[in-house]
Design a protein around this motif. Structure first.
Motif, PDB file in Angstrom:
ATOM      1  N   SER A 185       0.856  -1.062  -0.031  1.00 24.68           N
ATOM      2  CA  SER A 185      -0.136  -0.108   0.070  1.00 24.68           C
ATOM      3  C   SER A 185       0.818   1.320  -0.072  1.00 24.68           C
ATOM      4  O   SER A 185       2.130   1.281   0.610  1.00 24.68           O
ATOM      5  CB  SER A 185      -0.926  -0.024   1.168  1.00 24.68           C
ATOM      6  N   THR A 221      -0.261  10.057  11.883  1.00 20.41           N
ATOM      7  CA  THR A 221      -0.446   8.885  12.144  1.00 20.41           C
ATOM      8  C   THR A 221      -1.687   7.659  12.028  1.00 20.41           C
ATOM      9  O   THR A 221      -1.644   6.434  11.927  1.00 20.41           O
ATOM     10  CB  THR A 221      -0.041   8.432  13.782  1.00 20.41           C
ATOM     11  N   TYR A 255      -2.951   7.560   9.066  1.00 21.98           N
ATOM     12  CA  TYR A 255      -2.755   7.198   7.629  1.00 21.98           C
ATOM     13  C   TYR A 255      -1.462   6.293   7.541  1.00 21.98           C
ATOM     14  O   TYR A 255      -0.403   6.750   7.306  1.00 21.98           O
ATOM     15  CB  TYR A 255      -2.678   8.573   6.683  1.00 21.98           C
ATOM     16  N   ARG A 256      -1.705   5.011   7.558  1.00 22.89           N
ATOM     17  CA  ARG A 256      -0.718   3.984   7.850  1.00 22.89           C
ATOM     18  C   ARG A 256      -0.606   3.217   6.338  1.00 22.89           C
ATOM     19  O   ARG A 256      -1.605   2.628   5.959  1.00 22.89           O
ATOM     20  CB  ARG A 256      -0.908   3.028   8.881  1.00 22.89           C
ATOM     21  N   THR A 257       0.399   3.329   5.730  1.00 23.63           N
ATOM     22  CA  THR A 257       0.681   2.625   4.410  1.00 23.63           C
ATOM     23  C   THR A 257       2.110   1.747   4.522  1.00 23.63           C
ATOM     24  O   THR A 257       2.937   2.169   5.250  1.00 23.63           O
ATOM     25  CB  THR A 257       0.633   3.225   3.273  1.00 23.63           C
ATOM     26  N   ASP A 258       2.305   1.037   3.690  1.00 27.59           N
ATOM     27  CA  ASP A 258       3.522   0.398   3.519  1.00 27.59           C
ATOM     28  C   ASP A 258       4.749   1.172   3.211  1.00 27.59           C
ATOM     29  O   ASP A 258       5.965   1.143   3.274  1.00 27.59           O
ATOM     30  CB  ASP A 258       3.521  -0.928   2.762  1.00 27.59           C
ATOM     31  N   LEU A 265       5.220   6.124  11.820  1.00 32.81           N
ATOM     32  CA  LEU A 265       4.480   5.337  10.638  1.00 32.81           C
ATOM     33  C   LEU A 265       5.266   4.163  10.435  1.00 32.81           C
ATOM     34  O   LEU A 265       6.471   4.066  10.285  1.00 32.81           O
ATOM     35  CB  LEU A 265       4.273   6.277   9.264  1.00 32.81           C
ATOM     36  N   PRO A 266       4.415   2.896   9.877  1.00 35.45           N
ATOM     37  CA  PRO A 266       5.258   1.904   9.551  1.00 35.45           C
ATOM     38  C   PRO A 266       6.204   1.803   8.562  1.00 35.45           C
ATOM     39  O   PRO A 266       7.314   1.491   8.512  1.00 35.45           O
ATOM     40  CB  PRO A 266       4.158   1.023   9.316  1.00 35.45           C
ATOM     41  N   ALA A 267       5.891   2.776   7.342  1.00 38.32           N
ATOM     42  CA  ALA A 267       6.750   3.014   6.263  1.00 38.32           C
ATOM     43  C   ALA A 267       7.947   3.694   6.746  1.00 38.32           C
ATOM     44  O   ALA A 267       9.134   3.498   6.312  1.00 38.32           O
ATOM     45  CB  ALA A 267       5.910   3.803   5.253  1.00 38.32           C
ATOM     46  N   LYS A 300       5.719  -5.453   3.000  1.00 39.83           N
ATOM     47  CA  LYS A 300       4.641  -5.117   3.783  1.00 39.83           C
ATOM     48  C   LYS A 300       4.865  -4.930   5.169  1.00 39.83           C
ATOM     49  O   LYS A 300       5.299  -5.747   5.722  1.00 39.83           O
ATOM     50  CB  LYS A 300       3.583  -6.114   3.526  1.00 39.83           C
ATOM     51  N   SER A 322       2.364  -2.536   7.294  1.00 42.33           N
ATOM     52  CA  SER A 322       1.085  -1.884   7.898  1.00 42.33           C
ATOM     53  C   SER A 322       0.368  -2.911   7.903  1.00 42.33           C
ATOM     54  O   SER A 322       0.156  -3.985   7.524  1.00 42.33           O
ATOM     55  CB  SER A 322       0.757  -0.661   6.925  1.00 42.33           C
TER      56      SER A 322
END
Length: 332
Positions: free
Chosen positions: A213, A265, A267-270, A293-295, A330, A332
């Motif tokens: 994502s 935070t 809005y979490r995408t890869d 964020l994870p990304a 991946k 998130s």
């Protein structure tokens, strides 16, 4: 909350990133002459306006974004205007820009007398829609012009042809090809760039199958983060058409969802793509909330490139995007 950032303001000023024909075709260009400058010429642009000339145009002027595409097909412009100087525009890297008279390098500021001195046969630009439907508003100036009065003055120098930056990039590219072929570009010239473009698209299609994502943003220290909406950006929309996962950030505004640093935070995408005309990835990582964020934690923050709407530039940009996504996973 941060203030709303219009697409025109973002694309037209020092923040320009640009981004990518009408949702319904407005008719192709046509040229009855076979040699450069020979024969009558007619082209119906995406505003519905048809320009008719006694001879095929050979002296082309216009918006940086548009002439960059024509130049990639071998048509060297005589004059340019836009939001930046040609030397600062990545779409002109490797080109001898000394051949071009710059009559404006700040959005909406055009030296009309200097433009007229170059005796252009036609002036090319883009038209941006006013909402998600792709609608063009004739009461608003075409892209690159400060207002309708200025546009009228420029139109007295030479006829203006506009390509709409709406729908997926594939349609904008097709309309740009229509314009280029009407100006004399041959299928032989287009064949190899088209092949490379399709190869780049297939590469992105394959990496999109991984399910990563993505979101693309323009961020500013005092304003927060503006998240682009894929359905409103031609390039992003074309990536989604290839299978890339791009979650809708929501909101009722056209093109952008604007959020504060405190709320990013949510809005979490890869992967996060950052505009090259705003804060870069390193500066964004210095923002504590963004760094959560994870990304960001995975180091999957890459450039969001704007390139002109043609096979050559888009192939390069898509290949660069695919190369970055091939490194991502991946998270998130």
């Amino acid at each position: 909350m941060v203030r709303s950032l219009s697409r025109r303001a973002f694309l037209g000023g020092s923040l320009a990133v640009g981004a990518t024909g009408l949702l319904a075709a407005c008719g192709g260009g046509a040229s009855s002459g076979q040699g450069g400058g020979s024969g009558s010429w007619s082209f119906k642009d995406d505003t519905g306006n048809t320009v008719n000339l006694d001879r095929r145009p050979t002296r082309i002027a216009g918006l940086n974004d548009t002439i960059a595409s024509l130049w990639n097909y071998g048509i060297v412009p005589v004059a340019s205007f836009g939001a930046t100087a040609l030397a600062d525009d990545v779409n002109f890297e490797g080109k001898d820009t000394s051949k071009v008279t710059e009559v404006g390098n700040t959005y909406g500021q055009i030296d009309v007398e200097a433009l007229a001195a170059q005796r252009p046969d036609v002036i090319v630009t883009h038209a941006y829609p006013v909402d998600t439907s792709g609608k063009l508003d004739p009461a608003k100036p075409l892209y690159g012009f400060n207002d309708l009065e200025q546009q009228k003055l420029v139109g007295e120098v030479a006829p203006i042809v506009a390509i709409a930056m709406a729908g997926p990039a594939t349609k904008v590219i097709e309309r740009t090809v229509d314009l280029a072929t009407s100006l004399g570009v041959t299928e032989e010239t287009l064949a190899e760039p088209r092949r490379k473009y399709e190869a780049a698209r297939e590469r992105l299609r394959k990496v999109a199958g991984s399910g990563l994502s993505v979101m693309a943003v323009a961020a500013y220290p005092s304003e927060g983060v503006h998240i682009a909406k894929a359905k409103d950006d031609p390039a992003l929309r074309s990536y989604v058409d290839l299978g890339l996962s791009y979650p809708d950030p929501g909101g009722s505004d056209y093109y952008w969802r604007s959020v504060s640093w405190e709320n990013i935070t949510d809005y979490r995408t890869d992967v996060v793509l950052y505009s090259l005309r705003a804060m870069d990835g390193e500066a964004m990582l210095d923002q504590p909330t963004f760094a959560q964020l994870p990304a960001a934690k995975a180091g999957q923050v890459y450039p969001w490139e704007f390139s002109s709407m043609d096979y050559v530039a888009q192939a390069r940009t898509i290949d660069n995007l695919a190369a970055n996504l091939e490194k991502a996973r991946k998270v998130s």
